[in-house]
Design a protein around this motif. Structure first.
Motif, short mmCIF file in Angstrom:
data_model
loop_
_atom_site.label_atom_id
_atom_site.label_comp_id
_atom_site.label_asym_id
_atom_site.label_seq_id
_atom_site.Cartn_x
_atom_site.Cartn_y
_atom_site.Cartn_z
N GLU A 66 0.88 -1.15 0.00
CA GLU A 66 0.00 0.00 0.00
C GLU A 66 0.93 1.21 0.00
OE1 GLU A 66 -3.98 0.34 2.27
OE2 GLU A 66 -2.47 1.37 3.50
N ILE A 67 0.63 2.19 -0.83
CA ILE A 67 1.51 3.34 -0.97
C ILE A 67 0.69 4.61 -1.11
CG2 ILE A 67 1.71 3.07 -3.49
CD1 ILE A 67 4.73 3.81 -3.08
N LYS A 74 -4.38 6.45 -0.71
CA LYS A 74 -3.49 5.30 -0.81
C LYS A 74 -3.87 4.47 -2.03
CE LYS A 74 -1.42 5.16 3.46
NZ LYS A 74 -0.10 4.71 3.80
N ALA A 75 -2.90 3.75 -2.56
CA ALA A 75 -3.15 2.84 -3.69
C ALA A 75 -2.55 1.49 -3.35
CB ALA A 75 -2.51 3.39 -4.97
N ASN A 76 -3.19 0.44 -3.83
CA ASN A 76 -2.63 -0.90 -3.72
C ASN A 76 -1.68 -1.10 -4.89
OD1 ASN A 76 -4.07 -1.78 -1.39
ND2 ASN A 76 -5.89 -1.95 -2.66
N TRP A 77 -0.60 -1.82 -4.63
CA TRP A 77 0.41 -2.06 -5.65
C TRP A 77 0.86 -3.50 -5.54
CZ3 TRP A 77 5.28 1.59 -6.08
CH2 TRP A 77 5.85 1.46 -7.36
N VAL A 85 19.22 -13.02 -11.13
CA VAL A 85 20.50 -13.71 -11.19
C VAL A 85 21.18 -13.40 -9.86
CG1 VAL A 85 22.74 -13.92 -12.33
CG2 VAL A 85 20.68 -13.60 -13.70
N HIS A 86 21.38 -14.43 -9.06
CA HIS A 86 21.90 -14.31 -7.70
C HIS A 86 23.16 -13.44 -7.65
CE1 HIS A 86 22.11 -15.58 -3.54
NE2 HIS A 86 23.39 -15.88 -3.70
N LYS A 87 23.13 -12.45 -6.77
CA LYS A 87 24.23 -11.50 -6.52
C LYS A 87 24.59 -10.63 -7.72
CE LYS A 87 26.26 -14.08 -2.75
NZ LYS A 87 27.47 -14.70 -2.21
N LYS A 88 23.71 -10.58 -8.73
CA LYS A 88 23.94 -9.70 -9.89
C LYS A 88 22.79 -8.71 -10.08
CE LYS A 88 27.16 -12.36 -12.60
NZ LYS A 88 28.34 -11.53 -12.48
N TYR A 89 21.56 -9.24 -10.20
CA TYR A 89 20.42 -8.35 -10.40
C TYR A 89 19.11 -9.08 -10.16
CZ TYR A 89 19.46 -10.46 -14.96
OH TYR A 89 19.15 -11.35 -15.96
N PHE A 90 18.06 -8.28 -9.96
CA PHE A 90 16.70 -8.80 -10.00
C PHE A 90 15.81 -7.69 -10.54
CE2 PHE A 90 17.15 -7.23 -5.63
CZ PHE A 90 15.97 -6.56 -5.38
N VAL A 91 14.64 -8.09 -11.05
CA VAL A 91 13.70 -7.15 -11.67
C VAL A 91 12.33 -7.34 -11.03
CG1 VAL A 91 12.54 -6.46 -13.82
CG2 VAL A 91 14.95 -7.21 -13.87
N ASP A 92 11.73 -6.22 -10.62
CA ASP A 92 10.32 -6.29 -10.21
C ASP A 92 9.49 -5.51 -11.22
OD1 ASP A 92 9.51 -3.48 -8.80
OD2 ASP A 92 11.56 -3.97 -8.21
N GLU A 93 8.34 -6.10 -11.56
CA GLU A 93 7.41 -5.49 -12.52
C GLU A 93 6.04 -5.38 -11.88
OE1 GLU A 93 7.36 -6.87 -16.59
OE2 GLU A 93 9.26 -7.91 -16.26
N GLN A 94 5.39 -4.24 -12.11
CA GLN A 94 4.05 -4.05 -11.60
C GLN A 94 3.08 -4.98 -12.31
OE1 GLN A 94 2.11 -0.01 -11.13
NE2 GLN A 94 0.90 -0.83 -12.81
N ARG A 95 2.24 -5.63 -11.52
CA ARG A 95 1.14 -6.42 -12.07
C ARG A 95 -0.18 -5.68 -11.92
NH1 ARG A 95 4.05 -8.03 -15.04
NH2 ARG A 95 5.29 -9.91 -14.90
N PHE A 96 -0.28 -4.88 -10.87
CA PHE A 96 -1.45 -4.04 -10.61
C PHE A 96 -0.99 -2.85 -9.79
CE2 PHE A 96 -4.86 -2.63 -7.82
CZ PHE A 96 -5.88 -2.40 -8.72
N GLY A 97 -1.44 -1.65 -10.14
CA GLY A 97 -1.04 -0.51 -9.35
C GLY A 97 -1.25 0.81 -10.04
N PRO A 98 -0.56 1.83 -9.54
CA PRO A 98 -0.83 3.19 -9.99
C PRO A 98 -0.25 3.55 -11.35
CG PRO A 98 0.86 3.20 -8.29
CD PRO A 98 0.37 1.79 -8.40
#
Length: 161
Positions: A66-67, A74-77, A85-98
């Motif tokens: 909640e943000i 407030k909006a749900n996200w 890739v462990h210890k290199k990077y990760f990506v988060d993508e919105q599935r529902f939100g603002p």
């Protein structure tokens, strides 16, 4: 600290870099723990994780928040970890939100014995196309920039030189 936001074809891209005086292992352990996200998000965002994620990020993980998007609104996200890739990077993508689109890459690179360069690349698009850009583009751009500037300060306090 480097921070830049550009816009092309309706997509905003924020790029930020910060050197932290910690090992790659410590950086990965801290940033890949979903519950630490609320520790590095400026308090004025009213950010709260609303599900109970485990202590380690994994591919396919769903995290709900909640943000605060406006005063007293407030909006749900909901985001999903789509690449990792462990210890290199990760990506988060919105599935529902603002946002109409949110794609956030978190990169980690060892740059010294006990230093790590953390690079965030956020691509986002506002809802309502041109209208969203006209009425909210500058406001949202400033807000996203402010969040990352706040994050710089918080991380400097959490990991002092």
């Amino acid at each position: 600290m480097k921070l830049n936001i550009t816009k092309q074809s309706g997509i905003y891209t924020l790029t930020s870099e910060q050197i932290l005086p910690i090992s790659l292992d410590k950086a990965w352990d801290f940033f890949s723990k979903p519950t630490n996200l609320d520790k590095i998000t400026p308090e004025e965002m009213g950010f709260t994780i609303t599900n109970n994620p485990p202590n380690e990020t994994y591919l396919g993980q769903i995290i709900t928040y909640e943000i605060g998007i406006l005063p007293m609104i407030k909006a749900n996200w909901i985001t999903e970890i789509t690449h990792l890739v462990h210890k290199k990077y990760f990506v988060d993508e919105q599935r529902f939100g603002p946002y109409a689109m949110w794609h956030h890459e978190h990169h980690f690179e060892k740059v010294g014995e006990d230093k790590v360069k953390m690079t965030d690349i956020v691509n986002y698009k506002l809802p309502l196309g041109l209208l969203g850009d006209l009425f909210g583009g500058a406001i949202v751009k400033n807000k996203v920039q402010s969040i990352f500037q706040g994050r710089f300060s918080i991380l400097d306090k959490l990991f002092p030189s």
